[in-house]
Design an enzyme around this catalytic site. Structure first.
Site, PDB file in Angstrom:
ATOM      1  N   LYS A   1      55.000  55.322  25.768  1.00  0.00           N
ATOM      2  CA  LYS A   1      55.957  54.953  24.711  1.00  0.00           C
ATOM      3  C   LYS A   1      55.699  53.562  24.151  1.00  0.00           C
ATOM      4  CE  LYS A   1      60.017  57.703  26.036  1.00  0.00           C
ATOM      5  NZ  LYS A   1      60.715  58.270  24.867  1.00  0.00           N
TER       6      LYS A   1
ATOM      7  N   GLY B   1      66.369  58.999  25.386  1.00  0.00           N
ATOM      8  CA  GLY B   1      67.090  58.367  24.267  1.00  0.00           C
ATOM      9  C   GLY B   1      66.339  57.203  23.654  1.00  0.00           C
TER      10      GLY B   1
ATOM     11  N   SER C   1      64.032  64.334  17.975  1.00  0.00           N
ATOM     12  CA  SER C   1      64.472  64.113  19.352  1.00  0.00           C
ATOM     13  C   SER C   1      65.924  64.539  19.480  1.00  0.00           C
ATOM     14  CB  SER C   1      64.347  62.637  19.730  1.00  0.00           C
ATOM     15  OG  SER C   1      65.073  62.412  20.916  1.00  0.00           O
TER      16      SER C   1
ATOM     17  N   THR D   1      69.004  61.233  20.473  1.00  0.00           N
ATOM     18  CA  THR D   1      69.648  60.187  19.683  1.00  0.00           C
ATOM     19  C   THR D   1      70.645  60.897  18.781  1.00  0.00           C
ATOM     20  OG1 THR D   1      67.725  58.719  19.730  1.00  0.00           O
ATOM     21  CG2 THR D   1      69.276  58.390  17.926  1.00  0.00           C
TER      22      THR D   1
ATOM     23  N   THR E   1      60.965  68.761  22.146  1.00  0.00           N
ATOM     24  CA  THR E   1      61.625  69.484  23.243  1.00  0.00           C
ATOM     25  C   THR E   1      62.763  70.332  22.672  1.00  0.00           C
ATOM     26  OG1 THR E   1      63.094  67.602  23.567  1.00  0.00           O
ATOM     27  CG2 THR E   1      61.104  67.667  24.918  1.00  0.00           C
TER      28      THR E   1
ATOM     29  N   GLY F   1      54.504  73.234  26.355  1.00  0.00           N
ATOM     30  CA  GLY F   1      54.216  74.142  27.454  1.00  0.00           C
ATOM     31  C   GLY F   1      52.755  74.498  27.658  1.00  0.00           C
TER      32      GLY F   1
ATOM     33  N   TYR G   1      51.916  67.200  27.678  1.00  0.00           N
ATOM     34  CA  TYR G   1      52.622  66.172  28.440  1.00  0.00           C
ATOM     35  C   TYR G   1      53.136  66.763  29.767  1.00  0.00           C
ATOM     36  CZ  TYR G   1      55.783  62.272  29.564  1.00  0.00           C
ATOM     37  OH  TYR G   1      56.433  61.242  30.177  1.00  0.00           O
TER      38      TYR G   1
HETATM   39  C1  LIG Z   1      59.662  62.557  29.453  1.00  0.00           C
HETATM   40  C2  LIG Z   1      59.385  62.929  28.036  1.00  0.00           C
HETATM   41  C3  LIG Z   1      59.538  61.976  27.031  1.00  0.00           C
HETATM   42  C4  LIG Z   1      59.277  62.305  25.717  1.00  0.00           C
HETATM   43  N1  LIG Z   1      59.413  61.349  24.749  1.00  0.00           N
HETATM   44  C5  LIG Z   1      59.080  61.647  23.470  1.00  0.00           C
HETATM   45  C6  LIG Z   1      59.130  60.652  22.468  1.00  0.00           C
HETATM   46  O1  LIG Z   1      59.426  59.486  22.720  1.00  0.00           O
HETATM   47  N2  LIG Z   1      58.826  61.016  21.193  1.00  0.00           N
HETATM   48  C7  LIG Z   1      58.458  62.293  20.867  1.00  0.00           C
HETATM   49  O2  LIG Z   1      58.167  62.565  19.701  1.00  0.00           O
HETATM   50  N3  LIG Z   1      58.377  63.254  21.810  1.00  0.00           N
HETATM   51  C8  LIG Z   1      58.671  62.954  23.097  1.00  0.00           C
HETATM   52  N4  LIG Z   1      58.582  63.922  24.050  1.00  0.00           N
HETATM   53  C9  LIG Z   1      58.186  65.304  23.651  1.00  0.00           C
HETATM   54  C10 LIG Z   1      56.707  65.552  23.850  1.00  0.00           C
HETATM   55  O3  LIG Z   1      55.931  64.723  23.029  1.00  0.00           O
HETATM   56  C11 LIG Z   1      56.356  67.018  23.535  1.00  0.00           C
HETATM   57  O4  LIG Z   1      56.617  67.256  22.179  1.00  0.00           O
HETATM   58  C12 LIG Z   1      57.170  67.999  24.360  1.00  0.00           C
HETATM   59  O5  LIG Z   1      57.387  67.522  25.664  1.00  0.00           O
HETATM   60  C13 LIG Z   1      56.483  69.363  24.459  1.00  0.00           C
HETATM   61  O6  LIG Z   1      55.240  69.281  25.109  1.00  0.00           O
HETATM   62  P1  LIG Z   1      55.040  69.596  26.677  1.00  0.00           P
HETATM   63  O7  LIG Z   1      55.733  70.888  26.961  1.00  0.00           O
HETATM   64  O8  LIG Z   1      53.553  69.635  26.879  1.00  0.00           O
HETATM   65  O9  LIG Z   1      55.673  68.459  27.404  1.00  0.00           O
HETATM   66  C14 LIG Z   1      58.856  63.621  25.384  1.00  0.00           C
HETATM   67  C15 LIG Z   1      58.703  64.564  26.398  1.00  0.00           C
HETATM   68  C16 LIG Z   1      58.964  64.240  27.708  1.00  0.00           C
HETATM   69  C17 LIG Z   1      58.773  65.282  28.780  1.00  0.00           C
END
Ligand SMILES: Cc1cc2nc3c(=O)[nH]c(=O)nc-3n(C[C@H](O)[C@H](O)[C@H](O)COP(=O)(O)O)c2cc1C
Length: 363
Positions: free
Chosen positions: A65, A113, A173, A176, A244, A295, A316
């Site tokens: 971040k 957040g 997100s 927020t 998410t 995923g 991620y």
């Molecule tokens: C702990 C965590 C923090 C995240 N923070 C952000 C963020 O700050 N900004 C953002 O655009 N997406 C954020 N995401 C979403 C991820 O970038 C991604 O879009 C989402 O997790 C789906 O991918 P994944 O299933 O591979 O995790 C976050 C996800 C996780 C798990």
């Protein structure tokens, strides 16, 4: 190096409270020896929104971040890294605990957040690495207590234009309050108009910094129609599908943790985010490329995202369960799929129409 990291660090990290484990992983990455990234299989290189990606597998926003370890992640084999979400002013985010693992489901719930060290701190780090090469995108968001959220995005575009390989507007997100309102028709269009204009003014000699929009997988199909329409009219360079989800699929096993508020990611997000990706792909009609996120936990899953419409993918949550060796695994499987005369771009969107014809996934 990755094997050693996974072997030594993961058993320890999996025992720690989730956010402590994340902080320790960042510290460990800071200690990673410098040196060049391993050579890439040339078949994996792709040109997307005018940028040359050594491979299509990126680190999604939210891991780094504050822009602390983009070069370590690039050295470990990611084709690109998205830092952020960065907000203009520093802010602490929500109270802890705010990050939860769903180990049986291989999912994660977060309600961080937008904890952010703020634009100034992140800019200093990215400016210090300017010229180091590699694709480092900057994901931007509004402060929680901002009285002018659109203005926050505009100021961040101005601030980061000299150092960002590309921008992502995070308007999706769930953590927020009110942020996702920016996804609504008139507000979305106003945001795009102002950001596109600012980006043009802030453009460097090197040309315009590509501008992507990251959407929620929870939008309705009619909202998606509006979105894609506005994004095409305003000529954005791409979309990330997606963030998410606030949904909780009935299949979840870790039921108690599933009741935590926040955005769900990881394996339980795959079906919904892939469906939304395909829905987006058929609406965009090739006007701009898409990034598929949600995923991905194997090479097969990455391939499925590409076939559903993604030119690039990001991961991620699965790294939490599978470790960094997953990146190499995904790349190896993509290369294997290209054993014939096919190139990666030939796969993109092959299955999009078929995916949209399936029954809607249960969420
Ligand atoms: C702990 C965590 C923090 C995240 N923070 C952000 C963020 O700050 N900004 C953002 O655009 N997406 C954020 N995401 C979403 C991820 O970038 C991604 O879009 C989402 O997790 C789906 O991918 P994944 O299933 O591979 O995790 C976050 C996800 C996780 C798990």
């Amino acid at each position: 190096m990755i094997g050693l990291f996974d072997h030594l660090a993961r058993p320890l990290l999996s025992q720690l409270e989730a956010e402590n484990a994340h902080q320790l992983a960042i510290k460990a990455l800071k200690l990673l020896p410098r040196g060049a990234a391993a050579a890439e299989d040339a078949r994996l290189s792709v040109r997307v929104f005018g940028l040359n990606f050594p491979n299509p597998v990126g680190m999604a926003a939210g891991f780094d971040k504050h822009g602390e370890v983009p070069d370590a992640l690039l050295r470990l084999g990611f084709g690109f890294v998205e830092v952020g979400t960065v907000t203009p002013q520093p802010q602490p985010g929500n109270p802890r605990p705010r990050l939860f693992r769903l180990p049986t489901d291989q999912g994660v719930i977060n309600r961080l957040g937008f904890n952010s060290e703020g634009a100034r701190a992140v800019l200093a780090r990215l400016a210090a690495r300017a010229g180091a090469g590699g694709i480092v995108g900057v994901n931007v968001g509004a402060n929680k207590d901002s009285s002018d959220r659109v203005g926050d995005y505009v100021s961040l575009i101005e601030t980061f234009a000299p150092v960002a390989s590309y921008f992502t507007l995070n308007i999706s997100s769930p953590n927020t309050p009110g942020l996702r309102d920016l996804q609504q028709g008139r507000l979305f269009d106003e945001l795009l108009a102002r950001v596109v204009d600012t980006r043009e003014r802030a453009s460097r000699q090197a040309g315009l910094v590509p501008l992507l929009i990251k959407i929620a997988p929870d939008v309705s199909l009619s909202e998606l129609d509006d979105f894609v329409g506005a994004a095409r009219r305003r000529r954005v360079d791409g979309m990330i599908v997606g963030n998410t989800t606030v949904a909780r699929p009935p299949s979840l096993q870790d039921r108690k943790i599933a009741r935590e508020a926040g955005g769900l990611s990881g394996r339980p997000l795959f079906a919904l985010s892939t469906r939304m990706l395909a829905e987006t792909y058929v609406r965009v009609e090739g006007a701009f490329p898409l990034v598929g996120t949600g995923g991905i936990d194997s090479g097969r899953a990455a391939l499925a995202k590409m076939r559903a419409g993604a030119s690039l993918v990001q991961v991620y949550s699965s790294l939490v369960f599978r470790g960094l060796s997953l990146v190499g695994e995904i790349k190896a499987e993509l290369a294997k799929a290209l054993a014939g005369p096919q190139a990666l771009p030939d796969l993109v969107g092959m299955d999009a129409a078929a995916v949209t014809a399936q029954p809607w996934p249960r969420y």
